[in-house]
Design an enzyme around this catalytic site. Structure first.
Site, PDB file in Angstrom:
ATOM      1  N   CYS A  72     118.655 124.611  59.009  1.00  0.00           N
ATOM      2  CA  CYS A  72     118.232 125.567  57.982  1.00  0.00           C
ATOM      3  C   CYS A  72     118.183 124.909  56.601  1.00  0.00           C
ATOM      4  O   CYS A  72     119.163 124.298  56.175  1.00  0.00           O
ATOM      5  CB  CYS A  72     119.203 126.741  57.971  1.00  0.00           C
ATOM      6  SG  CYS A  72     118.782 127.977  56.753  1.00  0.00           S
ATOM      7  N   CYS A  78     123.628 129.099  51.590  1.00  0.00           N
ATOM      8  CA  CYS A  78     123.754 130.418  52.208  1.00  0.00           C
ATOM      9  C   CYS A  78     125.111 130.507  52.896  1.00  0.00           C
ATOM     10  O   CYS A  78     125.518 129.591  53.604  1.00  0.00           O
ATOM     11  CB  CYS A  78     122.633 130.619  53.216  1.00  0.00           C
ATOM     12  SG  CYS A  78     122.800 132.120  54.188  1.00  0.00           S
ATOM     13  N   CYS A 158     115.292 132.899  58.851  1.00  0.00           N
ATOM     14  CA  CYS A 158     116.684 132.555  59.199  1.00  0.00           C
ATOM     15  C   CYS A 158     116.736 132.102  60.664  1.00  0.00           C
ATOM     16  O   CYS A 158     116.311 132.839  61.555  1.00  0.00           O
ATOM     17  CB  CYS A 158     117.567 133.775  58.981  1.00  0.00           C
ATOM     18  SG  CYS A 158     119.210 133.559  59.652  1.00  0.00           S
ATOM     19  N   CYS A 399     137.462 140.172  68.059  1.00  0.00           N
ATOM     20  CA  CYS A 399     136.620 139.290  67.232  1.00  0.00           C
ATOM     21  C   CYS A 399     137.489 138.609  66.177  1.00  0.00           C
ATOM     22  O   CYS A 399     136.956 137.962  65.272  1.00  0.00           O
ATOM     23  CB  CYS A 399     135.482 140.076  66.596  1.00  0.00           C
ATOM     24  SG  CYS A 399     136.058 141.414  65.554  1.00  0.00           S
TER      25      CYS A 399
END
Ligand SMILES: C[S@@+](CC[C@H](N)C(=O)[O-])C[C@H]1O[C@@H](n2cnc3c(N)ncnc32)[C@H](O)[C@@H]1O
Length: 441
Positions: A72, A78, A158, A399
């Site tokens: 990217c 980012c 993206c 998570c």
């Protein structure tokens, strides 16, 4: 140890859950964002705390064999993917090592941890993007925040989002640029459009657009223009968030045009997912997780509870494994989706309760529990209720390894034992780890 601003040559040892790599200057720990284990780097000490420092890479003297060119162009500015400079097999190894370290720190048996399940193609896996917006010198900026800031990195394409999400977002940005809608300015708390959320399904080619506005409503004619930008858009929803601050969604929302949900096809079932309902962002990996639960489920289960059930993903895909399944979900939006999804898939033995898990778990007396809590993990009252009810088996999906080891520690103290710990990579190129743990009483 040296001073802030001083230069050092260091070797990177390992990665951490925070996303920064670890090096040492003598025994002093320095976190180096962008470092890869095996790198020899020249760094500048930009933060000097008593117990640790932060180093900025000035030069890669000898790259690690695991260092790769990030795909990217927005890396590392980012804040979304902090591990793109690391080969995918090394990312997986580091995640496994991080999980083992969390277990070790808590004194949990780390030999129960199985090798992590990665993705075959770890790109374009995300089915949801939340874009903050800003108008700068007449141009509409749309993208993701720089790490720890509210500066928008303008991102058109993206590499972890579905290509269709990139396309829909880019067309929507074009429309917003042309229209006279004002864009929210968080400093002045002025303007209308705050965020744009695009989510949907690659499998059904249905995408939903949510426009988060400060107060005033979106007109139907404006929403119709969004519907027209791509055939795959099934609905435009507006969410009103009048509050200052970082929370994305406000409590009030309505479907302005089309439907307020998209349909996903998952493990042979169909799921309605509304604008404000949670859904797994990596469906391919989530299917592997469901398969693993199925393979290790016990026979002849009477009552199973799916705690934190969302739109009913586990309750419905595993409905054939128990006589009766009760899903418990706090969000009204997800609860209504779940009820509809049970009907949609003819699952007559599944029911849902719109409540907090902590307020109903004690009364449900399930033999098997599925628990998939948000990042904060289980409330202490949920842990105490488990100690009372004593289900035979628990499948805990997490998570957040930090909350997971805290909760496992408590559950083991009631006599539960860990059958296995299966990490999955739901979030390639980020340090996030998804883990399935099976426990037996
Ligand atoms: C990680 S998601 C899991 C959803 C679902 N299991 C899935 O895989 O799609 C957590 C869910 O828990 C819900 N939730 C959060 N706190 C809750 C609570 N105290 N009681 C019940 N549900 C809760 C959230 O609304 C969200 O839908």
């Amino acid at each position: 140890m040296g001073k802030k601003g001083q230069y050092f040559v260091v070797e990177i040892e390992r990665q951490t859950f925070s996303g920064a790599a670890v090096a040492r200057i003598n025994r002093y720990v320095v976190f180096v964002p962008g470092g890869v284990p095996g790198d020899k780097l020249r760094i500048r000490l930009v933060e000097r705390k008593e117990n640790y420092g932060v180093g900025k890479i000035v030069e890669v003297i000898e790259p690690s064999p695991y260092r790769v060119e990030p795909v990217c162009p927005h890396f590392p500015k980012c804040g979304s993917c902090s591990w793109q400079m690391m080969r995918y097999d090394a990312q997986l190894r580091e995640k496994e090592a991080i999980l083992k370290e969390f277990f070790e720190e808590k004194g949990l048996p780390k030999d129960t941890i199985l090798p992590i399940e990665g993705m075959d193609l770890p790109w374009h896996y995300r089915n949801k993007a939340i874009y903050p917006l800003k108008r700068l010198k007449g141009k509409v900026l749309m993208g993701f925040y720089e790490r720890n800031t509210h500066k928008i990195v303008d991102v058109e394409d993206c590499p972890i989002q579905y290509p269709k999400i990139n396309l829909v977002a880019s067309k929507a940005r074009g429309l917003i640029s042309k229209e006279r809608i004002t864009i929210y300015d968080e400093v002045r708390h002025w303007g209308k459009l705050r965020y744009m959320v695009v989510k949907g399904s690659k499998r059904t080619n249905e995408y939903l657009l949510t426009l988060v506005v400060k107060d005033t409503a979106i007109s139907r004619s404006f929403a119709r223009k969004f519907m027209g930008i791509d055939d795959s858009i099934v609905g435009v929803v507006e969410d009103i968030n009048p509050k200052k601050g970082n929370t994305i969604f406000g409590p009030e929302y309505r479907t302005v045009e089309g439907r307020g949900y998209y349909i996903e096809s998952f493990a042979g079932k169909k799921f309605r997912v509304s604008a404000l309902s949670f859904f797994q962002t990596n469906v391919e990996q989530a299917e592997k997780l469901v398969k693993r639960i199925r393979e290790t489920f016990e026979d002849d289960v009477g009552l199973m509870m799916d705690g934190y059930s969302g739109v009913g993903l586990f309750a419905i895909t595993l409905a054939d494994l128990a006589k009766r399944i009760v899903g418990v979900e706090e969000s009204r939006s997800a609860y209504f989706d779940a009820v509809d999804n049970a009907r949609r898939n003819d699952q007559m033995n599944v029911e849902f309760i719109n409540a907090k898990v902590e307020s109903v778990i004690g009364g449900i007396k399930a033999e098997v529990l599925i628990l998939d809590p948000p990042r904060r993990g289980l409330d202490s009252s949920v842990i105490s209720a488990i100690a009372d009810v004593r289900p035979h088996r628990i499948f805990y999906i997490s998570c957040n390894p930090k909350a997971l080891v805290r909760d496992l520690d408590a559950l083991l103290s009631f006599g539960y034992k860990i059958d296995f710990v299966q990490p999955f990579d739901f979030f390639p190129h980020t340090p996030q780890i998804e883990t399935l743990v099976k426990l037996s009483a």
